[in-house]
Motif scaffolding. Structure first.
Motif, PDB file in Angstrom:
ATOM      1  N   GLN A 245       0.824  -1.212   0.000  1.00 11.39           N
ATOM      2  CA  GLN A 245       0.000   0.000   0.000  1.00 11.39           C
ATOM      3  C   GLN A 245       0.860   1.265   0.000  1.00 11.39           C
ATOM      4  O   GLN A 245       0.668   2.149  -0.844  1.00 11.39           O
ATOM      5  CB  GLN A 245      -0.936  -0.021   1.205  1.00 11.39           C
ATOM      6  CG  GLN A 245      -1.888  -1.210   1.186  1.00 11.39           C
ATOM      7  CD  GLN A 245      -2.661  -1.380   2.481  1.00 11.39           C
ATOM      8  OE1 GLN A 245      -2.976  -0.409   3.163  1.00 11.39           O
ATOM      9  NE2 GLN A 245      -2.976  -2.621   2.828  1.00 11.39           N
TER      10      GLN A 245
ATOM     11  N   SER B  62      -4.747   2.978   2.289  1.00 11.49           N
ATOM     12  CA  SER B  62      -5.221   2.223   3.450  1.00 11.49           C
ATOM     13  C   SER B  62      -6.591   2.720   3.902  1.00 11.49           C
ATOM     14  O   SER B  62      -7.449   1.926   4.293  1.00 11.49           O
ATOM     15  CB  SER B  62      -4.209   2.333   4.596  1.00 11.49           C
ATOM     16  OG  SER B  62      -2.950   1.814   4.218  1.00 11.49           O
ATOM     17  N   LEU B  63      -6.809   4.035   3.846  1.00  5.13           N
ATOM     18  CA  LEU B  63      -8.112   4.590   4.224  1.00  5.13           C
ATOM     19  C   LEU B  63      -9.206   4.091   3.284  1.00  5.13           C
ATOM     20  O   LEU B  63     -10.302   3.723   3.728  1.00  5.13           O
ATOM     21  CB  LEU B  63      -8.047   6.113   4.200  1.00  5.13           C
ATOM     22  CG  LEU B  63      -9.366   6.856   4.484  1.00  5.13           C
ATOM     23  CD1 LEU B  63      -9.905   6.490   5.864  1.00  5.13           C
ATOM     24  CD2 LEU B  63      -9.162   8.362   4.357  1.00  5.13           C
TER      25      LEU B  63
ATOM     26  N   LEU C   1      -9.986   0.604   4.152  1.00  4.25           N
ATOM     27  CA  LEU C   1     -10.778   0.570   5.385  1.00  4.25           C
ATOM     28  C   LEU C   1     -12.235   0.897   5.082  1.00  4.25           C
ATOM     29  O   LEU C   1     -13.149   0.222   5.559  1.00  4.25           O
ATOM     30  CB  LEU C   1     -10.213   1.576   6.390  1.00  4.25           C
ATOM     31  CG  LEU C   1     -11.009   1.741   7.687  1.00  4.25           C
ATOM     32  CD1 LEU C   1     -10.850   0.507   8.578  1.00  4.25           C
ATOM     33  CD2 LEU C   1     -10.566   2.998   8.431  1.00  4.25           C
TER      34      LEU C   1
ATOM     35  N   LEU D  67      -9.729  -3.722   4.896  1.00  3.26           N
ATOM     36  CA  LEU D  67      -8.609  -3.607   5.818  1.00  3.26           C
ATOM     37  C   LEU D  67      -9.159  -3.423   7.224  1.00  3.26           C
ATOM     38  O   LEU D  67      -9.953  -2.503   7.458  1.00  3.26           O
ATOM     39  CB  LEU D  67      -7.725  -2.413   5.436  1.00  3.26           C
ATOM     40  CG  LEU D  67      -6.400  -2.276   6.188  1.00  3.26           C
ATOM     41  CD1 LEU D  67      -5.459  -3.425   5.834  1.00  3.26           C
ATOM     42  CD2 LEU D  67      -5.739  -0.939   5.869  1.00  3.26           C
TER      43      LEU D  67
ATOM     44  N   PRO E 243      -9.554  -2.257  11.092  1.00  2.00           N
ATOM     45  CA  PRO E 243      -9.187  -0.969  11.694  1.00  2.00           C
ATOM     46  C   PRO E 243      -7.836  -0.962  12.407  1.00  2.00           C
ATOM     47  O   PRO E 243      -7.078   0.004  12.287  1.00  2.00           O
ATOM     48  CB  PRO E 243     -10.336  -0.713  12.676  1.00  2.00           C
ATOM     49  CG  PRO E 243     -11.486  -1.487  12.142  1.00  2.00           C
ATOM     50  CD  PRO E 243     -10.893  -2.701  11.508  1.00  2.00           C
TER      51      PRO E 243
ATOM     52  N   ARG F 254      -5.190  -2.879  11.871  1.00  2.90           N
ATOM     53  CA  ARG F 254      -4.119  -2.919  10.874  1.00  2.90           C
ATOM     54  C   ARG F 254      -4.033  -1.591  10.125  1.00  2.90           C
ATOM     55  O   ARG F 254      -2.931  -1.155   9.752  1.00  2.90           O
ATOM     56  CB  ARG F 254      -4.342  -4.074   9.905  1.00  2.90           C
ATOM     57  CG  ARG F 254      -3.204  -4.285   8.929  1.00  2.90           C
ATOM     58  CD  ARG F 254      -3.295  -5.604   8.203  1.00  2.90           C
ATOM     59  NE  ARG F 254      -3.176  -6.730   9.113  1.00  2.90           N
ATOM     60  CZ  ARG F 254      -3.032  -7.997   8.708  1.00  2.90           C
ATOM     61  NH1 ARG F 254      -2.975  -8.281   7.412  1.00  2.90           N
ATOM     62  NH2 ARG F 254      -2.940  -8.970   9.589  1.00  2.90           N
ATOM     63  N   PHE F 255      -5.165  -0.947   9.903  1.00  2.00           N
ATOM     64  CA  PHE F 255      -5.169   0.366   9.247  1.00  2.00           C
ATOM     65  C   PHE F 255      -4.340   1.367  10.041  1.00  2.00           C
ATOM     66  O   PHE F 255      -3.497   2.076   9.476  1.00  2.00           O
ATOM     67  CB  PHE F 255      -6.609   0.859   9.097  1.00  2.00           C
ATOM     68  CG  PHE F 255      -6.722   2.337   8.835  1.00  2.00           C
ATOM     69  CD1 PHE F 255      -6.388   2.858   7.600  1.00  2.00           C
ATOM     70  CD2 PHE F 255      -7.162   3.201   9.831  1.00  2.00           C
ATOM     71  CE1 PHE F 255      -6.479   4.227   7.357  1.00  2.00           C
ATOM     72  CE2 PHE F 255      -7.262   4.555   9.597  1.00  2.00           C
ATOM     73  CZ  PHE F 255      -6.924   5.077   8.356  1.00  2.00           C
TER      74      PHE F 255
ATOM     75  N   TYR G 219      -0.610   0.387   9.885  1.00  2.33           N
ATOM     76  CA  TYR G 219      -0.058   0.625   8.553  1.00  2.33           C
ATOM     77  C   TYR G 219       0.187   2.108   8.324  1.00  2.33           C
ATOM     78  O   TYR G 219       1.203   2.497   7.740  1.00  2.33           O
ATOM     79  CB  TYR G 219      -1.008   0.080   7.484  1.00  2.33           C
ATOM     80  CG  TYR G 219      -0.783  -1.368   7.126  1.00  2.33           C
ATOM     81  CD1 TYR G 219      -0.212  -2.258   8.037  1.00  2.33           C
ATOM     82  CD2 TYR G 219      -1.143  -1.874   5.887  1.00  2.33           C
ATOM     83  CE1 TYR G 219      -0.011  -3.580   7.719  1.00  2.33           C
ATOM     84  CE2 TYR G 219      -0.944  -3.199   5.550  1.00  2.33           C
ATOM     85  CZ  TYR G 219      -0.378  -4.049   6.469  1.00  2.33           C
ATOM     86  OH  TYR G 219      -0.175  -5.366   6.135  1.00  2.33           O
ATOM     87  N   CYS G 220      -0.747   2.959   8.745  1.00  2.00           N
ATOM     88  CA  CYS G 220      -0.572   4.403   8.561  1.00  2.00           C
ATOM     89  C   CYS G 220       0.664   4.905   9.306  1.00  2.00           C
ATOM     90  O   CYS G 220       1.447   5.709   8.767  1.00  2.00           O
ATOM     91  CB  CYS G 220      -1.813   5.150   9.034  1.00  2.00           C
ATOM     92  SG  CYS G 220      -3.244   4.957   7.946  1.00  2.00           S
TER      93      CYS G 220
END
Length: 281
Positions: free
Chosen positions: A79, A85-86, A89, A94, A96, A98-99, A102-103
Motif C-alpha cells: 500500500q 489504506s483509508l 478501510l 482492511l 481498523p 491494521r489500518f 499501517y498508517c
C-alpha cells in the motif's frame, strides 16, 4: 463497510506494519533519490521545474511504485500510502487495527527515507511538496483530491477486484501514478499520498504552512475513489460487459462474417397450392 475492531490478530498486524515500513522505505528512497538527483543536476539550490524534469520525476515515481508494489504485493498488499489504506478501510478490505498500524508505518517509512536521502546527497532537500506560484491552497486541495481518487480507483479495480489480470495490478497502478504525476507534479508536487508530503516536511520542519493541503486533499480523494467503486459494485457493473478476461477457449470470438451474413429462409411450395392455381388458370 468498516470492519469491527479486533485485536485477535495483533501479532500479524504488527508484523505486517513492520514489513509495510520496509516497503514504504524502499518505494520512497528510490523516488526521493531520483528527485534529488534530477533537480540537483541543474546546480545547487531549488531549480525551476522543466518539462523534462516533470517527465523524469513522474516516470520515477510510477516505476518505483510498480516495482515496490510488485515486490510487496503478496506480503502486505504494497500500500505505502495512508490514503490507500483509508480507502481499503472504507470498503471493508482492511481491519481498523491494521489500518492504524499501517498508517504509522507508512508515515515513518517516508520520514526515514527522507532522512537517509537527505543525509546521502549534497544540498538542501529538493523533494518537498509545495504549491506552484499562482496555485491557491484550495486549488491544491482539489488537484490532490482528484488525482488521489484516480489512483484509489485504479487500485480498487485492479488489485482489490480479483480477476485474471490481478497479478499484474502493480503495472496498471504504477502507470496510473505516472499519468497523475504528469498533471500534478508541477502544480502541487504530485503527492497523492499524505506520507509522501509528510516525510520530507518532518525532516525539514514544516516551513511553508500549507502542509494541511496534503492531508485534506488526498483524504477527500480516498472517499471519492472509494465512493465511485462502491456505487459501481452496488449496480453490479460485472454484468454490463461480462467475459472481458475470459480466454479464447472459454469464450471464443464470433466470426465477423457469420455475424453480418444475412440469413435467407427458403420457402417450400405446397403441392395443393400449385393444383389450386392450375385449376384457376
Amino acid at each position: 463497510m468498516v470492519a469491527s475492531i479486533s485485536f485477535a490478530n495483533i501479532k500479524q498486524d504488527i508484523c505486517g506494519a513492520l514489513l509495510e515500513f520496509v516497503g514504504t522505505f524502499f518505494f520512497f528512497s528510490i523516488a526521493y533519490g531520483t528527485v534529488q538527483a534530477v533537480i540537483a543536476e541543474g546546480g545547487v539550490g531549488p531549480a525551476a521545474p522543466t518539462a523534462l524534469n516533470v517527465f523524469v520525476i513522474s516516470t520515477c515515481f510510477g516505476f518505483s511504485l510498480l516495482v515496490s508494489a510488485w515486490l510487496f504485493y503478496r506480503v502486505t498488499g504494497g500500500q505505502f500510502n495512508p490514503n490507500v489504506s483509508l480507502a481499503l478501510l472504507i470498503t471493508g478490505n482492511l481491519p481498523p487495527v491494521r489500518f492504524v498500524l499501517y498508517c504509522i508505518a507508512q508515515l515513518a517509512g517516508s520520514t526515514a527515507a527522507s532522512a537517509v536521502i537527505l543525509g546521502l546527497t549534497p544540498g538542501p532537500c529538493k523533494f518537498n511538496t509545495t504549491l506552484a506560484e499562482g496555485i491557491s491552497p484550495v486549488q491544491g486541495v482539489f488537484i490532490e483530491m482528484f488525482v488521489t481518487a484516480y489512483l484509489i480507483f485504479a487500485i480498487l479495480m485492479l488489485a482489490v477486484e480479483k480477476h485474471r489480470a490481478t497479478p499484474f495490478a502493480p503495472v496498471g497502478i504504477g502507470l496510473t501514478l505516472f499519468v497523475c504525476q504528469l498533471w500534478s507534479v508541477y502544480f502541487t508536487g504530485g503527492a497523492m499520498n499524505t506520507a509522501r508530503a509528510f516525510g520530507p516536511a518532518a525532516v525539514t520542519g514544516f516551513k511553508d504552512g500549507i502542509h494541511w493541503v496534503y492531508w485534506v486533499g488526498p483524504c477527500l480523494g480516498s472517499f471519492l475513489g472509494a465512493g465511485l467503486y462502491t456505487i459501481m459494485k452496488r449496480f453490479n457493473y460485472e454484468v454490463l460487459n461480462p467475459g472481458q478476461d475470459a480466454t479464447y477457449k472459454e469464450m471464443p470470438a464470433q466470426d465477423p462474417a457469420l455475424a453480418t451474413q444475412p440469413t435467407f429462409r427458403r420457402q417450400r411450395s405446397d403441392p395443393a397450392d400449385k393444383r389450386s392455381s392450375d385449376s384457376m388458370a
